[in-house]
Write a protein that holds these residues in place. Structure first.
Motif, PDB file in Angstrom:
ATOM      1  N   ASN A  35      10.127  19.768 -20.262  1.00 53.32           N
ATOM      2  CA  ASN A  35      10.501  21.172 -20.480  1.00 53.32           C
ATOM      3  C   ASN A  35       9.698  22.137 -19.610  1.00 53.32           C
ATOM      4  OD1 ASN A  35       8.040  21.135 -21.756  1.00 53.32           O
ATOM      5  ND2 ASN A  35       8.811  21.744 -23.760  1.00 53.32           N
ATOM      6  N   GLY A  36       8.789  21.607 -18.783  1.00 53.90           N
ATOM      7  CA  GLY A  36       8.065  22.441 -17.828  1.00 53.90           C
ATOM      8  C   GLY A  36       7.062  23.406 -18.418  1.00 53.90           C
ATOM      9  N   ASP A  37       6.545  23.127 -19.617  1.00 58.10           N
ATOM     10  CA  ASP A  37       5.599  24.051 -20.255  1.00 58.10           C
ATOM     11  C   ASP A  37       4.131  23.723 -19.955  1.00 58.10           C
ATOM     12  OD1 ASP A  37       5.281  21.757 -21.791  1.00 58.10           O
ATOM     13  OD2 ASP A  37       5.645  22.753 -23.712  1.00 58.10           O
ATOM     14  N   ASP A  38       3.879  22.790 -19.026  1.00 55.62           N
ATOM     15  CA  ASP A  38       2.531  22.345 -18.650  1.00 55.62           C
ATOM     16  C   ASP A  38       1.778  21.676 -19.790  1.00 55.62           C
ATOM     17  OD1 ASP A  38       2.530  22.856 -15.900  1.00 55.62           O
ATOM     18  OD2 ASP A  38       2.025  24.965 -16.211  1.00 55.62           O
ATOM     19  N   ILE A  39       2.518  21.150 -20.744  1.00 56.83           N
ATOM     20  CA  ILE A  39       1.967  20.360 -21.852  1.00 56.83           C
ATOM     21  C   ILE A  39       2.879  19.142 -22.008  1.00 56.83           C
ATOM     22  CG2 ILE A  39       1.598  20.264 -24.366  1.00 56.83           C
ATOM     23  CD1 ILE A  39      -0.427  22.099 -23.113  1.00 56.83           C
ATOM     24  N   ILE A  40       2.278  17.957 -22.111  1.00 59.14           N
ATOM     25  CA  ILE A  40       3.116  16.792 -22.404  1.00 59.14           C
ATOM     26  C   ILE A  40       2.806  16.310 -23.818  1.00 59.14           C
ATOM     27  CG2 ILE A  40       3.619  16.018 -20.068  1.00 59.14           C
ATOM     28  CD1 ILE A  40       1.364  14.021 -20.247  1.00 59.14           C
ATOM     29  N   THR A  41       3.861  16.195 -24.573  1.00 62.65           N
ATOM     30  CA  THR A  41       3.742  15.751 -25.958  1.00 62.65           C
ATOM     31  C   THR A  41       3.904  14.243 -26.021  1.00 62.65           C
ATOM     32  OG1 THR A  41       6.108  15.970 -26.354  1.00 62.65           O
ATOM     33  CG2 THR A  41       4.737  17.928 -26.789  1.00 62.65           C
ATOM     34  N   VAL A  42       3.556  13.678 -27.140  1.00 65.10           N
ATOM     35  CA  VAL A  42       3.747  12.246 -27.361  1.00 65.10           C
ATOM     36  C   VAL A  42       5.224  11.892 -27.194  1.00 65.10           C
ATOM     37  CG1 VAL A  42       3.630  10.421 -29.102  1.00 65.10           C
ATOM     38  CG2 VAL A  42       1.698  11.977 -28.796  1.00 65.10           C
ATOM     39  N   GLY A  72      -5.563  23.706 -30.390  1.00 64.00           N
ATOM     40  CA  GLY A  72      -4.524  24.716 -30.279  1.00 64.00           C
ATOM     41  C   GLY A  72      -3.299  24.258 -29.497  1.00 64.00           C
ATOM     42  N   ASN A  73      -3.389  23.136 -28.817  1.00 65.65           N
ATOM     43  CA  ASN A  73      -2.247  22.610 -28.063  1.00 65.65           C
ATOM     44  C   ASN A  73      -1.492  21.573 -28.887  1.00 65.65           C
ATOM     45  OD1 ASN A  73      -2.874  24.140 -25.833  1.00 65.65           O
ATOM     46  ND2 ASN A  73      -3.799  22.467 -24.676  1.00 65.65           N
ATOM     47  N   GLU A  74      -0.205  21.444 -28.601  1.00 63.87           N
ATOM     48  CA  GLU A  74       0.621  20.439 -29.274  1.00 63.87           C
ATOM     49  C   GLU A  74       0.714  19.154 -28.467  1.00 63.87           C
ATOM     50  OE1 GLU A  74       4.395  21.827 -30.624  1.00 63.87           O
ATOM     51  OE2 GLU A  74       3.576  23.718 -31.322  1.00 63.87           O
ATOM     52  N   GLY A  75       0.089  19.147 -27.314  1.00 61.24           N
ATOM     53  CA  GLY A  75       0.120  17.972 -26.447  1.00 61.24           C
ATOM     54  C   GLY A  75      -0.988  18.067 -25.412  1.00 61.24           C
ATOM     55  N   LEU A  76      -0.895  17.216 -24.399  1.00 71.58           N
ATOM     56  CA  LEU A  76      -1.907  17.144 -23.360  1.00 71.58           C
ATOM     57  C   LEU A  76      -1.629  18.149 -22.242  1.00 71.58           C
ATOM     58  CD1 LEU A  76      -1.936  13.255 -22.966  1.00 71.58           C
ATOM     59  CD2 LEU A  76      -3.777  14.601 -23.961  1.00 71.58           C
TER      60      LEU A  76
END
Length: 185
Positions: A35-42, A72-76
Protein backbone atom coordinates in the motif's frame (compact mmCIF):
# COMPACT_ATOMS: atom_id res chain seq x y z
CA UNK A 1 22.03 -30.43 26.26
CA UNK A 2 20.14 -28.42 23.59
CA UNK A 3 21.04 -28.44 19.96
CA UNK A 4 21.49 -25.13 18.20
CA UNK A 5 19.30 -24.81 15.12
CA UNK A 6 21.15 -23.48 12.07
CA UNK A 7 19.45 -22.65 8.80
CA UNK A 8 21.23 -23.32 5.55
CA UNK A 9 20.74 -20.68 2.92
CA UNK A 10 22.44 -20.10 -0.39
CA UNK A 11 25.27 -17.60 -0.29
CA UNK A 12 23.05 -15.15 -2.14
CA UNK A 13 20.69 -14.76 0.85
CA UNK A 14 22.73 -11.76 1.96
CA UNK A 15 24.96 -9.92 -0.41
CA UNK A 16 28.36 -9.17 1.11
CA UNK A 17 28.63 -5.84 -0.72
CA UNK A 18 27.02 -3.25 1.59
CA UNK A 19 25.82 -1.03 -1.26
CA UNK A 20 24.31 -3.95 -3.21
CA UNK A 21 22.75 -5.27 -0.03
CA UNK A 22 21.18 -1.91 0.83
CA UNK A 23 19.61 -1.59 -2.61
CA UNK A 24 18.38 -5.17 -2.50
CA UNK A 25 16.85 -4.71 0.95
CA UNK A 26 15.08 -1.49 -0.06
CA UNK A 27 13.62 -3.24 -3.12
CA UNK A 28 12.45 -6.14 -0.97
CA UNK A 29 10.93 -3.74 1.55
CA UNK A 30 9.14 -1.82 -1.21
CA UNK A 31 7.90 -5.08 -2.72
CA UNK A 32 6.39 -6.09 0.64
CA UNK A 33 4.89 -2.63 1.21
CA UNK A 34 1.91 -3.10 -1.12
CA UNK A 35 0.00 0.00 0.00
CA UNK A 36 3.06 2.28 -0.13
CA UNK A 37 2.76 3.60 3.44
CA UNK A 38 6.45 2.88 4.28
CA UNK A 39 5.36 0.27 6.83
CA UNK A 40 5.23 -3.46 6.17
CA UNK A 41 2.79 -5.46 8.22
CA UNK A 42 2.90 -9.15 8.97
CA UNK A 43 0.03 -9.55 6.51
CA UNK A 44 2.04 -7.84 3.73
CA UNK A 45 5.11 -9.97 4.45
CA UNK A 46 2.99 -13.11 4.40
CA UNK A 47 1.33 -12.13 1.11
CA UNK A 48 4.68 -11.39 -0.56
CA UNK A 49 6.17 -14.68 0.64
CA UNK A 50 3.16 -16.57 -0.66
CA UNK A 51 3.53 -14.87 -4.07
CA UNK A 52 7.10 -16.15 -4.15
CA UNK A 53 5.92 -19.67 -3.28
CA UNK A 54 7.22 -19.60 0.29
CA UNK A 55 4.88 -20.75 3.01
CA UNK A 56 4.87 -18.54 6.07
CA UNK A 57 3.08 -19.15 9.34
CA UNK A 58 1.46 -15.86 10.40
CA UNK A 59 1.98 -16.54 14.11
CA UNK A 60 5.69 -17.20 13.56
CA UNK A 61 6.03 -14.03 11.49
CA UNK A 62 4.30 -12.04 14.26
CA UNK A 63 6.62 -13.48 16.91
CA UNK A 64 9.65 -12.81 14.73
CA UNK A 65 8.77 -9.18 13.95
CA UNK A 66 7.04 -7.86 17.07
CA UNK A 67 10.19 -6.91 18.96
CA UNK A 68 11.47 -4.94 15.94
CA UNK A 69 8.36 -2.83 15.37
CA UNK A 70 8.83 0.72 16.63
CA UNK A 71 6.31 1.86 19.26
CA UNK A 72 3.19 3.35 17.69
CA UNK A 73 3.64 1.53 14.37
CA UNK A 74 1.47 -1.32 13.10
CA UNK A 75 4.38 -2.87 11.23
CA UNK A 76 8.04 -2.55 10.36
CA UNK A 77 9.43 0.76 9.10
CA UNK A 78 12.46 0.39 6.79
CA UNK A 79 14.88 0.99 9.69
CA UNK A 80 13.10 -1.74 11.70
CA UNK A 81 13.31 -4.05 8.68
CA UNK A 82 17.08 -3.45 8.48
CA UNK A 83 17.49 -4.29 12.17
CA UNK A 84 15.46 -7.47 11.74
CA UNK A 85 17.52 -8.48 8.71
CA UNK A 86 20.79 -7.78 10.53
CA UNK A 87 19.63 -9.79 13.54
CA UNK A 88 18.63 -12.75 11.38
CA UNK A 89 21.99 -12.62 9.65
CA UNK A 90 23.91 -12.70 12.90
CA UNK A 91 21.70 -15.34 14.53
CA UNK A 92 21.29 -17.79 11.67
CA UNK A 93 24.11 -17.17 9.26
CA UNK A 94 27.03 -16.00 11.41
CA UNK A 95 27.99 -13.07 9.19
CA UNK A 96 31.36 -11.62 9.91
CA UNK A 97 32.43 -8.02 9.66
CA UNK A 98 34.59 -7.28 6.66
CA UNK A 99 38.19 -6.32 7.28
CA UNK A 100 40.29 -4.09 5.10
CA UNK A 101 43.03 -6.52 4.20
CA UNK A 102 43.56 -7.42 0.53
CA UNK A 103 42.60 -11.08 0.93
CA UNK A 104 39.25 -10.21 2.50
CA UNK A 105 38.66 -7.56 -0.15
CA UNK A 106 39.28 -10.12 -2.90
CA UNK A 107 36.88 -12.54 -1.22
CA UNK A 108 34.26 -9.79 -1.10
CA UNK A 109 34.72 -9.12 -4.84
CA UNK A 110 34.36 -12.82 -5.58
CA UNK A 111 31.28 -12.96 -3.37
CA UNK A 112 29.78 -9.94 -5.11
CA UNK A 113 30.33 -11.61 -8.49
CA UNK A 114 28.72 -14.78 -7.16
CA UNK A 115 25.79 -12.81 -5.73
CA UNK A 116 25.27 -11.04 -9.03
CA UNK A 117 25.35 -14.38 -10.85
CA UNK A 118 22.74 -15.81 -8.46
CA UNK A 119 20.54 -12.76 -8.99
CA UNK A 120 20.97 -13.07 -12.76
CA UNK A 121 19.89 -16.73 -12.66
CA UNK A 122 16.61 -15.76 -10.96
CA UNK A 123 15.67 -13.81 -14.09
CA UNK A 124 17.25 -16.21 -16.62
CA UNK A 125 14.53 -18.81 -16.12
CA UNK A 126 15.50 -21.04 -19.04
CA UNK A 127 19.21 -20.95 -18.17
CA UNK A 128 20.40 -19.87 -21.63
CA UNK A 129 22.63 -17.08 -20.28
CA UNK A 130 20.30 -14.26 -21.34
CA UNK A 131 17.33 -12.44 -19.82
CA UNK A 132 14.63 -11.98 -22.42
CA UNK A 133 11.73 -9.56 -22.16
CA UNK A 134 9.41 -12.51 -21.58
CA UNK A 135 11.56 -13.90 -18.74
CA UNK A 136 11.72 -10.49 -17.07
CA UNK A 137 7.97 -10.10 -17.47
CA UNK A 138 7.34 -13.48 -15.80
CA UNK A 139 9.52 -12.64 -12.79
CA UNK A 140 8.00 -9.18 -12.38
CA UNK A 141 4.55 -10.77 -12.58
CA UNK A 142 5.45 -13.31 -9.89
CA UNK A 143 6.50 -10.44 -7.67
CA UNK A 144 3.15 -8.76 -8.24
CA UNK A 145 4.65 -5.73 -9.94
CA UNK A 146 2.48 -3.89 -12.47
CA UNK A 147 5.28 -3.95 -15.05
CA UNK A 148 4.68 -7.69 -15.29
CA UNK A 149 1.43 -6.92 -17.13
CA UNK A 150 2.95 -4.64 -19.75
CA UNK A 151 5.36 -6.20 -22.27
CA UNK A 152 6.11 -2.76 -23.75
CA UNK A 153 7.42 -1.53 -20.38
CA UNK A 154 9.48 -4.69 -20.00
CA UNK A 155 10.94 -4.27 -23.49
CA UNK A 156 11.91 -0.68 -22.61
CA UNK A 157 13.61 -1.96 -19.45
CA UNK A 158 15.57 -4.47 -21.51
CA UNK A 159 16.43 -1.83 -24.12
CA UNK A 160 17.77 0.56 -21.51
CA UNK A 161 20.57 -1.87 -20.51
CA UNK A 162 20.97 -3.85 -23.76
CA UNK A 163 24.35 -2.48 -24.87
CA UNK A 164 24.75 -4.77 -27.90
CA UNK A 165 21.10 -4.30 -29.01
CA UNK A 166 20.30 -7.98 -29.33
CA UNK A 167 16.98 -7.64 -27.49
CA UNK A 168 18.11 -9.43 -24.34
CA UNK A 169 20.39 -8.89 -21.36
CA UNK A 170 23.52 -10.98 -20.92
CA UNK A 171 25.41 -11.30 -17.63
CA UNK A 172 27.87 -8.52 -18.48
CA UNK A 173 25.02 -6.08 -19.22
CA UNK A 174 23.26 -7.19 -16.02
CA UNK A 175 26.41 -6.49 -13.97
CA UNK A 176 26.79 -3.05 -15.55
CA UNK A 177 23.17 -2.28 -14.76
CA UNK A 178 23.49 -3.38 -11.13
CA UNK A 179 26.76 -1.50 -10.61
CA UNK A 180 25.39 1.70 -12.16
CA UNK A 181 22.33 1.45 -9.88
CA UNK A 182 24.72 1.43 -6.92
CA UNK A 183 26.61 4.50 -8.12
CA UNK A 184 23.39 6.48 -8.70
CA UNK A 185 21.96 5.69 -5.23
Amino acid sequence: MGQEKKMTQPSSFRLRSPSLNSIRLRKIFDMFDKNGDDIITVKEISQAMNLLGLEADTAELENLTKSYISPGNEGLAFEDFLKLHESLGEEYFGFMDATNDEEEEEKMKEQEESDLWEAFKVFDENGDGYISARELQVVLGKLGLSEGDEIESVQKMIGSVDINHDGRVDFSEFKNMMRSAIVKK
